[in-house]
Design an enzyme around this catalytic site. Structure first.
Site, mmCIF file in Angstrom:
data_model
loop_
_atom_site.group_PDB
_atom_site.id
_atom_site.type_symbol
_atom_site.label_atom_id
_atom_site.label_comp_id
_atom_site.label_asym_id
_atom_site.label_seq_id
_atom_site.Cartn_x
_atom_site.Cartn_y
_atom_site.Cartn_z
ATOM 1 C CB SER A 284 -0.936 0.021 1.201
ATOM 2 O OG SER A 284 -2.099 -0.679 0.895
ATOM 3 C CE LYS B 32 -3.977 0.889 -1.261
ATOM 4 N NZ LYS B 32 -4.419 0.144 -0.097
ATOM 5 C CE1 TYR C 193 -4.147 -0.867 -4.826
ATOM 6 C CE2 TYR C 193 -4.955 -3.120 -5.086
ATOM 7 C CZ TYR C 193 -4.574 -2.066 -4.275
ATOM 8 O OH TYR C 193 -4.617 -2.216 -2.908
ATOM 9 C CE1 TYR D 41 -3.944 0.789 4.533
ATOM 10 C CE2 TYR D 41 -2.866 -0.410 6.293
ATOM 11 C CZ TYR D 41 -2.934 -0.024 4.978
ATOM 12 O OH TYR D 41 -1.999 -0.471 4.111
ATOM 13 C CB VAL E 58 -0.214 -5.946 3.925
ATOM 14 C CG1 VAL E 58 -1.477 -5.350 4.516
ATOM 15 C CG2 VAL E 58 -0.334 -6.107 2.423
#
Ligand code: GLN
Length: 319
Positions: free
Chosen positions: A64, A67, A189, A241, A259
């Protein structure tokens, strides 16, 4: 006064005491086989100096953390029009939750949960012929490491176990929030999540967020100072998160986790830091990396060393 290098070595030793806690991500086989006993940390100062401890040169799956690159590129291409597709608020839900997406008619809460990053990836699929290669090349340029690659095994594993992410993408498509072919968007992605980078690579590559948008590797602004400030604000509120509030309280820095066990944190005006250790807590954030960043944050606000480097606080003050 200990030097930053000495302090990082102490953080390395202390973070390793947390290595028995948490669990390595197991939603895909390629990540489940990671060894939990790894730890690394790298600091990149705004002067370009690098300090490291532990396995800071070891490439890992950035997951992530990609991102942040996705968002930066999409904002460069689209500007504020992006916010018609993605929100700006914390989700308070796990990063891969579908529940909110249905209730909010296919507009993800923010660009740092999976649905948000998939919507952002759709924008890049519209803008670039090969978005993941473009993003990989940007990561190579910003980190000064031309050998950074997309790990084909991780990407393949993500694809094979894509049900939940595919469900999000199709739901968004049904609401008109994905323009392109879903498989193409998911491939972009997953490929970005599968980039393999080290703590040093990531601390260097994301230093533009600490340096008002200026990227030392290209010797020019990568984004405008105002945009760097805005991305940092989003990282602060949404980067960890549903544990963003806990992390803000404990560490107080804009940060993004993945992760794969990596977490990048930004100290605006001073430095970027990446800590990595594969075992995660229930929110999907690395246990030892969070602890290391907590220790780093404790040293901030103290004297600047000559040359602008961070001088750690006196040893006797360390808890
Ligand atoms: N590739 C992961 C996923 O799609 C990224 C999630 C993460 O790092 N939190 O689920």
């Amino acid at each position: 006064m200990v030097t930053l290098q000495e302090w990082l070595e102490e953080i390395d030793a202390r973070a390793r005491t947390r290595l028995g806690t948490g669990r390595v991500a197991d939603y895909i086989p390629a990540l489940a086989e990671q060894k939990a006993d790894r730890f690394g940390i790298a600091v990149c100062t705004n002067e370009g100096d690098i300090y490291t401890a532990g396995e800071a040169q070891e490439p890992f799956s950035i997951q992530s953390i990609a991102k942040v690159f996705l968002l930066t590129l999409a904002l460069r291409v689209q500007g504020d029009a992006l916010w018609e597709r993605v929100g700006l608020n914390p989700s308070g839900m796990p990063f891969n939750s579908l529940a909110q997406l249905e209730a909010e008619r296919g507009k993800p809460r923010n660009p740092f949960i999976n649905a948000g990053a998939i919507a952002v990836a759709d924008r890049l699929v519209s803008a670039y012929a090969t978005p993941s290669k473009h993003l990989r090349d940007v990561a190579r340029t910003l980190s000064g490491n031309a050998s950074i690659r997309i790990d084909a095994r991780v990407r393949e594993s993500e694809w094979r176990h894509r049900a939940r992410n595919a469900a999000m993408a199709y739901l968004m498509k049904a609401f008109g929030n994905i323009d392109n072919d879903v498989d193409q968007v998911l491939d972009a992605y997953f490929s970005c999540c599968a980039l393999a980078m080290s703590c040093v690579d990531l601390a260097r590559a994301l230093n533009y967020l600490a340096a008002d948008g200026h990227a030392r590797a290209i010797g020019a602004p990568f984004i405008a100072p105002d945009l760097a400030r805005k991305i940092n604000s989003l990282l602060f509120t949404c980067g960890m998160y549903d544990a963003a509030g806990d992390f803000a309280y404990r560490v107080g820095l804009p940060a993004k986790s993945g992760v794969g066990g990596g977490i990048v944190a930004i100290v605006p005006g001073r430095l970027s830091v990446c800590a990595w250790s594969p075992a995660l807590d229930d929110s999907g954030n690395s246990v030892a990396a969070q602890y290391a960043l907590e220790l780093i944050a404790e040293t901030l606000g103290h004297t600047q060393a000559p040359g602008g480097g961070l001088a750690a606080r006196p040893r006797q003050h360390a808890p």
